[in-house]
Design an enzyme around this catalytic site. Structure first.
Site, PDB file in Angstrom:
ATOM      1  N   SER A 142       0.878  -1.159   0.000  1.00  0.00           N
ATOM      2  CA  SER A 142       0.000   0.000   0.000  1.00  0.00           C
ATOM      3  C   SER A 142       0.921   1.216   0.000  1.00  0.00           C
ATOM      4  O   SER A 142       2.108   1.094   0.349  1.00  0.00           O
ATOM      5  CB  SER A 142      -0.839  -0.016   1.292  1.00  0.00           C
ATOM      6  OG  SER A 142      -1.407   1.261   1.536  1.00  0.00           O
ATOM      7  N   TYR A 155      -2.428  -1.062  10.440  1.00  0.00           N
ATOM      8  CA  TYR A 155      -2.324  -1.246   8.993  1.00  0.00           C
ATOM      9  C   TYR A 155      -0.958  -0.751   8.488  1.00  0.00           C
ATOM     10  O   TYR A 155      -0.270  -1.440   7.727  1.00  0.00           O
ATOM     11  CB  TYR A 155      -3.460  -0.467   8.322  1.00  0.00           C
ATOM     12  CG  TYR A 155      -3.620  -0.685   6.842  1.00  0.00           C
ATOM     13  CD1 TYR A 155      -4.396  -1.734   6.354  1.00  0.00           C
ATOM     14  CD2 TYR A 155      -3.022   0.175   5.921  1.00  0.00           C
ATOM     15  CE1 TYR A 155      -4.567  -1.926   4.988  1.00  0.00           C
ATOM     16  CE2 TYR A 155      -3.189  -0.008   4.555  1.00  0.00           C
ATOM     17  CZ  TYR A 155      -3.966  -1.055   4.092  1.00  0.00           C
ATOM     18  OH  TYR A 155      -4.125  -1.240   2.739  1.00  0.00           O
TER      19      TYR A 155
HETATM   20  P1  NAD Z   1     -11.596  -6.247   0.096  1.00  0.00           P
HETATM   21  O1  NAD Z   1     -12.146  -6.010   1.463  1.00  0.00           O
HETATM   22  O2  NAD Z   1     -12.432  -5.917  -1.097  1.00  0.00           O
HETATM   23  O3  NAD Z   1     -11.096  -7.754  -0.034  1.00  0.00           O
HETATM   24  C1  NAD Z   1     -10.436  -8.395   1.031  1.00  0.00           C
HETATM   25  C2  NAD Z   1     -10.374  -9.874   0.735  1.00  0.00           C
HETATM   26  O4  NAD Z   1      -9.732 -10.527   1.846  1.00  0.00           O
HETATM   27  C3  NAD Z   1     -11.751 -10.536   0.585  1.00  0.00           C
HETATM   28  O5  NAD Z   1     -11.692 -11.544  -0.392  1.00  0.00           O
HETATM   29  C4  NAD Z   1     -11.980 -11.155   1.979  1.00  0.00           C
HETATM   30  O6  NAD Z   1     -12.896 -12.254   1.968  1.00  0.00           O
HETATM   31  C5  NAD Z   1     -10.575 -11.609   2.294  1.00  0.00           C
HETATM   32  N1  NAD Z   1     -10.372 -11.845   3.713  1.00  0.00           N
HETATM   33  C6  NAD Z   1     -10.692 -11.027   4.744  1.00  0.00           C
HETATM   34  N2  NAD Z   1     -10.379 -11.613   5.919  1.00  0.00           N
HETATM   35  C7  NAD Z   1      -9.835 -12.824   5.605  1.00  0.00           C
HETATM   36  C8  NAD Z   1      -9.307 -13.896   6.383  1.00  0.00           C
HETATM   37  N3  NAD Z   1      -9.258 -13.845   7.730  1.00  0.00           N
HETATM   38  N4  NAD Z   1      -8.871 -15.002   5.738  1.00  0.00           N
HETATM   39  C9  NAD Z   1      -8.917 -15.080   4.378  1.00  0.00           C
HETATM   40  N5  NAD Z   1      -9.388 -14.075   3.597  1.00  0.00           N
HETATM   41  C10 NAD Z   1      -9.842 -12.975   4.214  1.00  0.00           C
HETATM   42  O7  NAD Z   1     -10.221  -5.426   0.074  1.00  0.00           O
HETATM   43  P2  NAD Z   1      -9.343  -4.788  -1.116  1.00  0.00           P
HETATM   44  O8  NAD Z   1      -9.544  -3.328  -1.096  1.00  0.00           O
HETATM   45  O9  NAD Z   1      -9.527  -5.535  -2.380  1.00  0.00           O
HETATM   46  O10 NAD Z   1      -7.883  -5.015  -0.516  1.00  0.00           O
HETATM   47  C11 NAD Z   1      -7.062  -6.094  -0.902  1.00  0.00           C
HETATM   48  C12 NAD Z   1      -5.630  -5.782  -0.490  1.00  0.00           C
HETATM   49  O11 NAD Z   1      -5.202  -4.579  -1.119  1.00  0.00           O
HETATM   50  C13 NAD Z   1      -5.436  -5.593   1.006  1.00  0.00           C
HETATM   51  O12 NAD Z   1      -4.213  -6.171   1.415  1.00  0.00           O
HETATM   52  C14 NAD Z   1      -5.368  -4.091   1.146  1.00  0.00           C
HETATM   53  O13 NAD Z   1      -4.642  -3.688   2.282  1.00  0.00           O
HETATM   54  C15 NAD Z   1      -4.660  -3.714  -0.137  1.00  0.00           C
HETATM   55  N6  NAD Z   1      -4.849  -2.330  -0.545  1.00  0.00           N
HETATM   56  C16 NAD Z   1      -6.087  -1.847  -0.812  1.00  0.00           C
HETATM   57  C17 NAD Z   1      -6.212  -0.522  -1.184  1.00  0.00           C
HETATM   58  C18 NAD Z   1      -7.545   0.080  -1.498  1.00  0.00           C
HETATM   59  O14 NAD Z   1      -7.602   1.298  -1.631  1.00  0.00           O
HETATM   60  N7  NAD Z   1      -8.602  -0.707  -1.653  1.00  0.00           N
HETATM   61  C19 NAD Z   1      -5.089   0.304  -1.275  1.00  0.00           C
HETATM   62  C20 NAD Z   1      -3.851  -0.229  -0.998  1.00  0.00           C
HETATM   63  C21 NAD Z   1      -3.735  -1.546  -0.626  1.00  0.00           C
END
Ligand code: NAD
Length: 260
Positions: A142, A155
Site C-alpha cells: 500500500s 495497517y
Molecule cells: P476487500 O475487502 O475488497 O477484499 C479483502 C479480501 O480478503 C476478501 O476476499 C476477503 O474475503 C478476504 N479476507 C478477509 N479476511 C480474511 C481472512 N481472515 N482469511 C482469508 N481471507 C480474508 O479489500 P481490497 O480493497 O480488495 O484489498 C485487498 C488488499 O489490497 C489488502 O491487502 C489491502 O490492504 C490492499 N490495498 C487496498 C487498497 C484500497 O484502496 N482498496 C489500497 C492499498 C492496498
C-alpha cells in the site's frame, strides 16, 4: 503466458484480489481462490473463470489469521494442483482509530492477516518454487507501506512489515529463480475503501463526501481512484519475463501520492 502455472491469490473473493485472480486466469494460469463470502457467489466466480479461460480454478475458504488453516490450504494446493508457482499475498483488512483507543483484538487481527499470513504462505510455498527454479511472489502493500496516515497504526505497521518480508524473500529467492515484490497502491475503490470512508468520517468528525474528496483523493495528485484492473495488470506484468530482474522492490501505483 502463464499456461501450466498455478497461482494462489489470497483474499480473491472481492476487490483487488478478485481482479488479480481473473487476470492471471486470463493469462492462462490455473488459479486457487481464497477468501470469505457467499458460497454460491464464490462458486459462480470459480466456474465462470474456468469456463471463460479454460483453466482449473479451485477455492479455499481458509481463515488466514490461523497458521493451521494456512497449512491446510497449502497442503491442499500441493495435493490438487502440484504446488503454488505464483503466490499473491493480497488478503487484508483495515481498522481506523487513534492509537490510545485502538482495540487490541483489532491490532492482533490486522498483524495476523496483513503480515503474518504472508510469512506462512511464503514459507510453505518456497520449497516448491525452489525445486522448480521458478516462482513469483507478489505481496499487496500500500502507499501505507511507505508513508503513514493518522489512525491507521496497525495497517501502516503491517504494510511496512510486509515490505521487509518482501525484501528478505527477494534475497533468499534470488539464486533459485524466485522473485518477490511489493505492489503499493494508493486508494483503489473497493469494498475495503467504502468501509474506510465511513470509519474515517467518524474518527475525524467529517461527512463521507468530505472524507472522499478532502482526505482520500487529497493525497492522490491524479484525483482519481486507482482501478482494480490497473493493479491486476501490474501483478500480471510482475509474473511476466519482462519483470525477471525486478526483485525486492516496493512498487508504487498511487497516482503520485508518495512522490510528494
Ligand atoms: P476487500 O475487502 O475488497 O477484499 C479483502 C479480501 O480478503 C476478501 O476476499 C476477503 O474475503 C478476504 N479476507 C478477509 N479476511 C480474511 C481472512 N481472515 N482469511 C482469508 N481471507 C480474508 O479489500 P481490497 O480493497 O480488495 O484489498 C485487498 C488488499 O489490497 C489488502 O491487502 C489491502 O490492504 C490492499 N490495498 C487496498 C487498497 C484500497 O484502496 N482498496 C489500497 C492499498 C492496498
Amino acid at each position: 503466458m502463464l499456461k501450466g502455472k498455478t497461482a494462489l491469490v489470497t483474499g480473491s473473493t472481492s476487490g483487488i484480489g478478485k481482479a488479480i485472480a481473473s487476470r492471471l486466469a486470463a493469462d492462462g494460469a490455473n488459479v486457487i481462490l481464497n477468501g470469505f463470502g457467499d458460497a454460491k457467489e464464490i462458486d459462480a466466480l470459480r466456474a465462470g473463470l474456468e469456463r471463460d479461460h479454460k483453466v482449473r480454478v479451485g477455492f479455499s475458504g481458509a481463515d488466514l489469521t490461523r497458521a493451521e488453516a494456512i497449512e491446510g490450504m497449502m497442503a491442499d494446493a500441493a495435493k490438487d494442483f502440484g504446488g503454488v508457482d505464483i503466490l499473491v499475498n493480497n488478503a487484508g483488512t483495515q481498522f481506523v482509530s487513534p492509537i490510545e483507543d485502538f482495540p487490541v483484538a483489532k491490532w492482533d487481527l490486522i498483524i495476523a492477516l496483513n503480515l503474518s499470513s504472508a510469512f506462512h504462505t511464503t514459507r510453505l510455498a518456497l520449497p516448491h518454487m525452489k525445486s522448480k527454479k521458478w516462482g513469483r511472489i507478489v505481496n499487496m502493500g500500500s502507499a501505507h507501506a511507505k508513508v503513514a496516515s493518522p489512525f491507521k497504526s496497525a495497517y501502516v505497521a503491517a504494510k511496512h512489515g510486509l515490505s521487509g518480508l518482501t525484501k528478505t524473500t527477494a534475497l533468499e529467492g534470488a539464486p533459485h529463480g524466485v522473485r518477490a515484490n511489493l505492489i503499493c497502491p494508493g486508494y483503489v475503490f473497493t469494498p475495503l475503501v467504502e468501509g474506510q470512508i465511513a470509519d474515517t468520517a467518524k474518527a475525524r468528525g467529517m461527512t463521507e463526501e468530505q472524507v472522499k474528496n478532502d482526505v482520500l483523493l487529497a493525497a492522490q495528485p491524479t484525483k482519481e481512484f486507482v482501478t482494480v484492473e490497473q493493479v491486476a495488470g501490474f501483478a500480471s506484468f510482475l509474473c511476466s519475463p519482462a519483470a525477471d530482474s525486478i526483485n525486492g522492490a516496493d512498487l508504487s501505483i498511487d497516482g503520485g501520492w508518495t512522490a510528494q
